[in-house]
Design an enzyme around this catalytic site. Structure first.
Site, PDB file in Angstrom:
ATOM      1  N   HIS A 114       0.288  -0.736  -0.055  1.00  0.00           N
ATOM      2  CA  HIS A 114      -0.272  -0.310   0.099  1.00  0.00           C
ATOM      3  C   HIS A 114       0.754   1.077   0.017  1.00  0.00           C
ATOM      4  O   HIS A 114       1.167   1.997  -1.082  1.00  0.00           O
ATOM      5  CB  HIS A 114      -0.603   0.107   1.248  1.00  0.00           C
ATOM      6  CG  HIS A 114      -1.308   1.678   1.900  1.00  0.00           C
ATOM      7  ND1 HIS A 114      -2.185   1.681   2.495  1.00  0.00           N
ATOM      8  CD2 HIS A 114      -2.266   1.506   0.074  1.00  0.00           C
ATOM      9  CE1 HIS A 114      -3.145   2.482   2.467  1.00  0.00           C
ATOM     10  NE2 HIS A 114      -3.355   2.995   1.195  1.00  0.00           N
ATOM     11  N   HIS A 133      -1.879   1.000   8.165  1.00  0.00           N
ATOM     12  CA  HIS A 133      -3.311   1.059   7.873  1.00  0.00           C
ATOM     13  C   HIS A 133      -3.928  -0.496   7.721  1.00  0.00           C
ATOM     14  O   HIS A 133      -5.275  -0.507   7.043  1.00  0.00           O
ATOM     15  CB  HIS A 133      -3.244   2.128   5.872  1.00  0.00           C
ATOM     16  CG  HIS A 133      -2.887   2.962   6.288  1.00  0.00           C
ATOM     17  ND1 HIS A 133      -1.419   3.186   5.656  1.00  0.00           N
ATOM     18  CD2 HIS A 133      -3.415   4.401   6.972  1.00  0.00           C
ATOM     19  CE1 HIS A 133      -1.490   3.983   5.533  1.00  0.00           C
ATOM     20  NE2 HIS A 133      -2.287   5.145   6.225  1.00  0.00           N
TER      21      HIS A 133
END
Lengths: 184, 1023
Positions: A114, A133
Site C-alpha cells: 500500500h 493502515h
C-alpha cells in the site's frame, strides 16, 4: 524470436533498414537499433544476418538463501534477495508457491504494497498485517489481500527446493516490490 | 499494466501530458494525477528527469511540496506523503490513444502509457489511497486488458433473439421514433407545456463518481427526461423514485453535507453510525480519523480550540457487525473505542436512549449547547423550541417514563446492554475539564439510510442536536458519509399528472398541505399525531402504500403493474441494485420480450414454417441477402406492440454489459466520465469540488452521454419538423433545452479545440440561474452560489486536485493569471457563530497552489449557511409490514453491504486482478456457531433464499457477524447477491428502500472444488 540477432534484408539500390521492427516484442530497456546500408551491383537479393549485441536483459539471480534444516514452523527468518529484505517462513500448511517436502515454505518481501508500512507476521493464521493502515495479507495464498488497501498482493519470492540437499533457492520475485520502480 | 507481474513500472518523462481527476469510486473522492505519454519514452528518477511535479503550499495541514521534492531515488516507506509516491503495477496501463494535437479526439492512434497516481497534493488523501482507488490506473480501457475487452463499443439493437451491432444513425433513429411516438400517443396534456411523456420511465443516476455522474452528465440526462420528455416517472440507482435520499437532515436544518475532514481531525468524539468507512470511505477513515485517534492531531487541535483542553479522542461505532472499522479502531485505541451492535432496525430506539441518558445525566452540557441555539435564535436563526420540546416529551418520554424504564425498554428492543448505552452517553455528554462540552462529530450512512430512513436519520440528528454536533465549531459535525461523490445538476423533475408539486411528506410539508398552523406546542403535538397516523399507522403500516409515492412516483411497482411504455436505463443495473430485484426482472423481462416477439412475429413464425423446409436448388448461385427492418419499420412495429401487448421498450445506456442488457432492445455504448469525458463533482466529506478530466479517447464508437441525449433530442425535433409539426410544444421543449449543446457541437465540429463540456458547464452550471430562468423551470445545481459564474472547466483545471470548497463565497480571476476561490468549511458555523472558517485556495501563474483557512465574519456567508435547526420525535413502530412478512418465517437477518474491494455493482471490478481474484464469487459471512449448526464449512456453496428470490453464495465463516445474522454482499460483478432477497419495503415519507431489513434462510447446495479453495482465502479478518 531470438533477439540477440537481427535479420536484415537488403535489396537493390541500397535500402536502409532500421531496427524499428518488433520493439513491442523486445525485452524492456534500450533496444539496440542497427541501420545497415548495402549496395549490391548485381540483381540479386542477399540476406545477411547481423549479430547485434543488445545489453542482456536484467535477470533475477539464483541465490541459495537457506537450507530447510534452518527453519522452524511458523518462525520467519529474514534473508536478503535481489537487494531487498525477505521473510522466509515454513508456514505449517500447504501454500500457493510453497516449496519443500510439505509445500509450505514461502518467502515474501516485507514492505506493505500500500504505502510501504511495516508488516507483522501472525503465526496463528499465517497472515501478515501492516501496522499503519492494517492491510492483511494471506501468506498461504500468494500474499492475497484478505482485507486492506494494497494494490498488489504481497510480492512473493519464487523459490526452488533441492530435494537432495534441502537447499532453498530464490530465483525471482513475482511482482514489483514496494519502494522500487523496477525490481532489478 | 497491460499485463501484470512485470516487476517494473515506467516513469512518465518530463513532457508527459498531465491531467488531474478524482477517483471514480467512493465518496471520499481522493485526488489523482494522471500522466499520458508515448509508450517508447520514459523518464528518470531524479527531479527534472521525470514529469511528476507537485507544487503545493498547504498551510492547513502544514505541507509544502515542490518540484524538487519528487526524487524517486529517495522512495521509501510512506514517502507518498512527502511527494514521492510509489507507483504500483496496478496504477499504470499500456493502451492506445490519438495524438490530440488539434484537440481531443484528433490525430492518429499511438501506443501510450497511462499512469493514475494518488495525488500527494490533494488535501483529502495526500498520496494515500484505498485498494479501489489505487487500482484506478489498470481500470482504464486498453486493447490488451480485460477493462478494454469488456467495454460496450458499438450501438446494438435486438433483432429477434439477439443484440446486433448497428450504426449510431440506426439506433438513434429507432429510439427517437419510439420516444416521440410514445409521447404523441400516450402523453398527458399539460396546458402550459404540451404533452408530457410520463409513459417514458427513466432510470438514471443522480450522483457523481461511482462510474457515473457528475454535473455535466446529470444535466444532460435531466434536460432530456425532465425538460424534453417531461416525465415524472424516474428512478435513481438505489431508490425506486427520483427524490432526496435522506431528507430528514435537510428538514432538520444542517443538510446532508455540512462539515469537513478538518472537523473530523479535530473532534473529541467520533461516531460512526451505520457506516463502515474502512471499506467504504477508506481514506477519510484510515487517514483523518486514525490520525485523530492516534493523537497526531493534538497540535492542530491546540491551534483551533482557543484554549479549550485537548483530550484523548474516543470513537463510538454503531453496527450490528464487528466490522473492519471496529477492528482497526480497537487495535489503534483499545481503551477508547465503544462498539454498539443493535439488532437491525432498532437504531431509532438506540439513538433516543443515548440522548435520554445525556439529557438526564449531563444537564450542564446540554444547557450550554441549547444556549448556543437559543442565542442564535435572537438574531434570526430559526431554532424551533416547540419541536425540541416535542422531541423530549414524545421521543425521549421525559415525563412519561423513568430513565430506568426507558433504558430497560431500549435494551430489550435493541439488544444493546444498558451499560453500553450509558457508556456512550458518558463519552458524548461528560464535559471536558473546565466544563466545555465535547466536540462531537458524527457520521451516518446506509445502516441508517436504508432502515426506516426518515425516522432513523431524524433520531440520529436529534441526538446530534442534543450533543452539540451541529454547533459548527471546529471539531463538530453531523452528516452522512455518502456512497458516491455528489454532483447533481439539472432542471427540476415535473410533478406527476395528478398533482402540482413534488415533495417528500415531511411533517412540515404535511402541515403546509393541510393548512395546519404551527404556533403553539399543542399545534406541534397535533401535527405529530396526525402525521404519524396518516403516514404510518393508517398509512404505510396498514396499506403498504407509501404516501410519498403520491408526489414522487415510484416506478418499480408500476413497471410490475404494466405501466410505462419505455424504460430507459442510464448507468445502473436495477436487476442487481433494485430491491426484490428478481421479481422486478421477471416482470420487466416478460414485458420486454412481448415487444420483441411482436416486432419479429413474422420472423419467429417462419421458424419451423415453410422457410425452414429443406431446400436444395442447384440453380441458385446468388448469395441471399437478408434485410432486417429499417429503424422506421422497427419503431412502427414497436409502437404497435406497446399498444397491443402491454410490453415495454427497453434502452440501456452504459459502459459495461449489465444484467438488464439481456432484455434491452437498444444498447447505447457510453464514454466513461472517468477519463474519457470531463465532468465535475465534489467529495461528500468536505464538498471539495474538482474536475475529473479526460485523458483517453473512448473505445470503439462509445459516445459521451451528453452526445447521446443531444443527438436523440435532435432527431426527435427533426421528426416533428418532417411532419410539419416543428412548432409542437414537445419539439419546442427539446429545442429550447438542447440548442446550446447543439451549437457547441457545431463549433467543436469546426474547431476541435472548442470543448463541448465546457460550454455545457458555462451555460447550465455556472450560469444555471439565467439559463433555467429562460427555460422557465426550477433547477438545482448543488451548492450553487453566484460565485459559480466565474468558473469554467479551464479555471477548475488550474485548481488540480485541491479544488475549491462549496459553497463558494468568492471566485476571483485576476489579470495576472492568479485565481482565488473561497468557500465555507462548515455550513453550521456561520449560522451559530460570529465568525466562520473560510477555505482559501489560490493558484499562482506558475501553478503553485496555496491553501489556507481564514476566519470571516458570518454575515458574509449568511445566504449559504444553514438557517434552521429543528428536531422531530422519531418513534419506533415495530417492523414495517413487508419486513414483518419475512421476519417470523426466515431464520437469518441478512445484513448486507460492501466487501471492501468490490465497488457498488462491481462494474469495474473484473478489470482489477487484486479485486477479482479475491472475490470471484459472491460470499456470505456466517457466524461460527450458526455454521456448525447448519453443517457448513468455508468454501461451501449455499443458496440464500426467501419469498422474493434466491442467490447462491460461497460460505465464509467469520465472527464478524452475530449468531442469527449473515452478511451477504450487496452486489457482485457476476451476481445479484443481496437484492435477490431484499423486500419491497420502503420508508413512506421519501421511499428510500429498507434494504437492511430482510431475513432469509440458507440451503447448502454444494462446495467449491478443492483446487479452487486452494486459491481463495477464507482467513478471518484479524488485525
Amino acid at each position: 524470436m531470438d533477439t540477440s540477432r537481427r535479420a536484415v534484408i537488403a535489396a537493390i539500390g541500397g535500402l536502409a533498414v532500421g531496427g524499428v521492427l518488433g520493439y513491442l516484442l523486445a525485452p524492456r530497456g534500450p533496444v539496440q537499433v542497427q541501420t545497415v546500408t548495402q549496395t549490391v551491383p548485381v540483381t540479386t537479393t542477399a540476406t545477411q544476418t547481423v549479430t547485434a549485441a543488445p545489453p542482456a536483459p536484467a535477470k533475477y539471480p539464483r541465490v541459495k538463501i537457506a537450507n530447510v534444516s534452518e527453519l522452524q514452523p511458523k518462525q520467519p527468518v529474514i534473508k536478503q534477495y535481489a537487494g531487498v529484505n525477505v521473510w522466509l517462513i515454513k508456514l505449517g500448511e500447504p501454500a500457493v508457491g510453497g516449496v519443500g517436502p510439505d509445500g509450505d515454505i514461502v518467502a515474501f518481501t516485507t514492505l506493505c504494497t500500500h504505502m510501504g508500512g511495516p508488516l507483522i507476521y501472525n503465526s496463528q493464521n499465517n497472515c501478515a498485517v501492516c501496522q499503519i493502515h492494517y492491510t492483511q495479507f494471506d501468506l498461504t495464498r500468494g500474499g492475497m489481500v484478505v482485507t486492506g488497501h494494497a494494490t498488489e498482493f504481497l510480492p512473493q519470492v519464487i523459490l526452488e527446493f533441492d530435494e537432495n540437499t534441502g537447499d532453498i533457492y530464490a530465483v525471482g520475485i513475482n511482482q514489483l516490490v514496494y519502494g522500487k520502480l523496477s525490481n532489478l | 499494466m497491460s499485463f501484470r507481474y512485470q516487476g517494473k513500472v515506467p516513469i512518465p518523462p518530463p513532457n508527459a501530458e498531465r491531467y488531474t481527476t478524482v477517483c471514480q469510486f467512493c465518496n471520499t473522492a481522493c485526488g489523482y494525477d494522471v500522466y499520458v505519454w508515448p509508450a517508447d519514452e520514459e523518464g528518470g528518477l531524479q527531479p527534472g528527469e521525470h514529469g511528476i511535479v507537485y507544487n503545493l503550499k498547504d498551510q492547513v495541514y502544514n505541507r509544502v511540496l515542490t518540484p524538487q521534492t519528487t526524487d524517486f531515488t529517495k522512495l521509501g516507506p510512506l514517502t507518498a506523503y512527502q511527494g514521492i509516491p510509489w507507483i504500483s503495477e496496478a496504477m499504470v496501463v499500456r493502451t492506445v490513444r490519438r495524438g490530440w494535437s488539434r484537440g481531443r479526439g484528433t490525430g492518429e492512434w499511438r501506443e501510450v502509457y497511462v499512469a493514475q497516481i494518488p495525488s500527494p497534493e490533494c488535501p483529502i488523501n495526500m498520496g494515500n489511497h484505498s485498494i479501489r482507488g489505487g487500482t484506478n490506473g489498470e481500470r482504464n480501457w486498453s486493447p490488451w486488458t480485460v477493462a478494454g475487452a469488456r467495454r460496450l463499443k458499438r450501438p446494438m439493437v435486438r433483432f429477434g433473439g439477439r443484440l446486433e451491432p448497428v450504426s449510431w444513425d440506426y439506433a438513434i433513429d429507432l429510439v427517437a421514433r419510439v420516444v416521440k411516438g410514445v409521447i404523441d400517443k400516450w402523453g398527458v396534456d399539460n396546458p402550459k407545456w404540451g404533452k408530457e411523456g410520463h409513459a417514458v420511465f427513466a432510470s438514471r443516476m443522480d450522483h457523481g463518481g461511482g462510474g457515473g455522474g457528475g454535473m455535466i452528465e446529470n444535466t444532460a440526462a435531466g434536460l432530456f427526461f425532465f425538460y424534453g420528455v417531461r416525465t415524472a416517472f424516474a428512478r435513481i440507482h438505489n431508490r425506486p423514485f427520483f427524490g432526496p435520499e435522506g431528507p430528514a437532515i435537510v428538514d432538520a436544518g444542517p443538510g446532508a453535507m455540512n462539515n469537513s475532514l478538518l472537523d473530523l481531525r479535530l473532534a473529541d468524539v467520533i461516531i460512526y453510525w451505520g457506516a463502515n468507512p474502512y471499506t467504504t470511505g477508506t481514506v477519510m477513515f484510515t487517514q483523518h480519523a486514525l490520525d485523530n485517534l492516534r493523537g497526531r492531531t493534538a497540535d492542530e487541535k491546540k491551534n483551533w480550540f482557543a484554549g479549550e483542553p485537548v483530550v484523548d479522542t474516543y470513537m463510538i461505532i454503531v453496527d450490528p457487525r464487528k466490522t473492519e472499522t471496529v477492528q482497526v479502531a480497537e487495535t489503534v485505541a483499545p481503551d477508547r473505542v465503544l462498539h454498539l451492535a443493535p439488532e437491525p432496525g432498532t437504531d431509532i430506539v438506540l439513538a433516543n436512549a443515548i440522548a435520554r441518558v445525556i439529557y438526564e445525566r449531563y444537564k450542564d452540557t446540554v444547557d450550554k449547547i441549547l444556549a448556543v441555539y437559543r442565542q442564535a435564535a435572537q438574531s434570526g436563526f430559526k431554532w424551533d423550541e416547540n419541536a425540541w420540546q416535542l422531541y423530549l416529551e414524545e421521543a425521549l418520554e421525559i415525563n412519561t417514563k423513568t430513565l430506568d424504564q426507558y433504558l430497560a425498554e431500549a435494551e430489550s428492543i435493541t439488544g444493546v446492554p444498558r451499560s453500553d448505552i450509558e457508556k456512550a452517553a458518558e463519552i458524548i455528554g461528560a464535559p471536558k475539564q473546565g466544563g466545555a462540552p465535547k466536540r462531537v462529530w458524527l457520521m451516518y450512512e446506509k445502516g441508517v439510510i436504508w432502515n426506516q430512513n426518515y425516522r432513523s436519520i431524524y433520531a440520529v440528528v436529534d441526538l446530534c442536536i442534543m450533543a452539540g454536533a451541529v454547533r459548527g465549531i471546529p471539531g463538530t459535525g453531523c452528516q452522512r458519509q455518502g456512497g458516491h461523490q455528489e454532483g447533481y445538476a439539472g432542471p427540476a423533475p415535473p410533478p406527476p399528472p395528478w398533482t402540482t408539486e413534488r415533495h417528500h411528506v415531511s411533517p412540515w410539508n404535511f402541515a403546509k398541505e393541510k393548512g395546519i398552523q404551527l404556533n403553539t406546542y399543542d399545534d406541534y403535538k397535533n401535527l405529530m399525531e396526525s402525521w404519524y397516523n396518516e403516514v404510518y399507522t393508517e398509512g404505510y403500516y396498514k396499506t403498504r402504500w407509501p404516501i410519498g409515492d403520491r408526489y414522487m412516483p415510484t416506478i418499480d411497482f408500476r413497471l410490475e403493474d404494466g405501466e410505462g411504455k419505455v424504460l430507459w436505463v442510464h448507468d445502473m443495473d436495477t436487476y442487481k441494485l433494485g430491491p426484490a430485484a428478481q421479481r422486478l426482472k421477471a416482470a420487466v423481462s416478460d414485458r420486454s420480450w412481448r415487444v420483441t416477439r411482436y416486432v419479429f412475429a413474422e420472423a419467429f413464425a417462419a421458424i419451423g414454417g415453410k422457410d425452414s423446409e429443406p431446400q436444395y436448388d442447384v440453380n441458385v448461385t446468388e448469395i441471399p441477402v437478408i434485410t432486417g427492418p429499417s429503424s422506421e419499420e422497427y419503431a412502427a412495429k414497436v409502437l404497435e406492440a406497446l399498444e397491443k401487448t402491454g410490453g415495454i421498450f427497453v434502452v440501456v445506456q452504459d459502459i459495461y454489459p449489465t444484467f438488464m442488457m439481456e432484455d434491452a432492445h437498444v444498447v447505447f455504448p457510453a464514454a466513461f466520465n472517468n477519463g474519457e469525458v470531463p465532468d465535475v463533482r465534489m467529495s461528500v466529506h468536505e464538498r471539495r469540488f474538482r474536475i475529473a478530466d479526460a485523458w483517453l479517447d473512448p473505445p470503439g464508437e462509445a459516445k459521451p452521454d451528453w452526445w447521446i441525449y443531444a443527438t436523440v433530442a435532435k432527431r426527435i425535433v427533426e421528426l416533428y419538423e418532417a411532419e410539419g409539426r416543428g412548432n409542437d410544444p414537445v419539439a419546442q421543449r427539446f429545442r429550447a433545452a438542447f440548442q446550446p449543446i447543439w451549437d457547441a457541437m457545431d463549433k467543436n465540429a469546426n474547431d476541435p479545440s472548442v470543448e463541448v463540456e465546457n460550454e455545457i458547464f458555462k451555460t447550465y452550471i455556472a450560469n444555471a440561474d439565467e439559463t433555467y430562468a429562460k427555460l422557465g423551470v426550477d433547477w438545482e445545481v448543488q451548492f450553487w452560489t453566484p460565485a459559480f459564474k466565474n468558473l469554467d472547466l479551464n479555471i477548475l483545471r488550474k485548481f488540480r486536485t485541491v479544488g475549491v470548497i462549496l459553497p463558494l463565497t468568492e471566485v476571483n480571476v485576476n489579470p495576472d493569471g492568479t485565481v482565488e476561490a473561497r468557500g465555507v468549511v462548515n455550513v453550521m458555523e456561520p449560522a451559530l457563530n460570529p465568525q466562520y472558517r473560510e477555505e482559501v485556495v489560490v493558484v499562482r501563474p506558475d501553478g503553485t497552489i496555496e491553501r489556507s483557512i481564514e476566519m470571516a465574519p458570518s454575515e458574509k456567508a449568511k445566504s449559504v449557511a444553514a438557517s434552521t435547526l429543528r428536531a422531530w420525535p422519531a418513534l419506533w413502530l415495530g417492523y414495517p409490514p413487508y419486513v414483518e412478512d419475512v421476519r417470523g418465517r426466515y431464520k437469518y437477518w441478512v445484513i448486507n453491504g460492501r466487501y471492501n474491494e468490490i465497488w457498488q455493482s462491481g462494474y469495474a471490478d473484473p478489470n482489477s486482478e487484486v479485486v477479482i481474484k479475491r472475490w470471484p464469487y459472491a460470499f456470505v459471512q456466517i457466524n461460527p456457531a450458526d455454521a456448525q449448526a447448519e453443517g457448513l464449512e468455508n468454501g461451501d456453496i449455499v443458496v440464500v433464499y426467501n419469498d422474493n428470490g434466491s442467490v447462491p453464495a460461497v460460505v465464509w465463516i467469520s465472527d464478524a457477524v452475530k449468531q442469527g445474522h449473515i452478511f451477504l454482499i450487496m452486489a457482485h460483478p457476476y451476481a445479484v447477491a443481496a437484492n435477490a432477497v431484499t423486500t419491497p419495503s420502503v420508508e413512506p415519507v421519501a421511499q428510500s428502500p429498507d434494504y437492511k431489513l430482510t431475513k432469509a434462510d440458507l440451503l447448502k447446495v454444494g462446495t467449491l472444488p478443492s483446487e479452487v479453495k486452494a486459491l481463495l482465502t477464507f482467513k478471518d479478518i484479524n488485525i
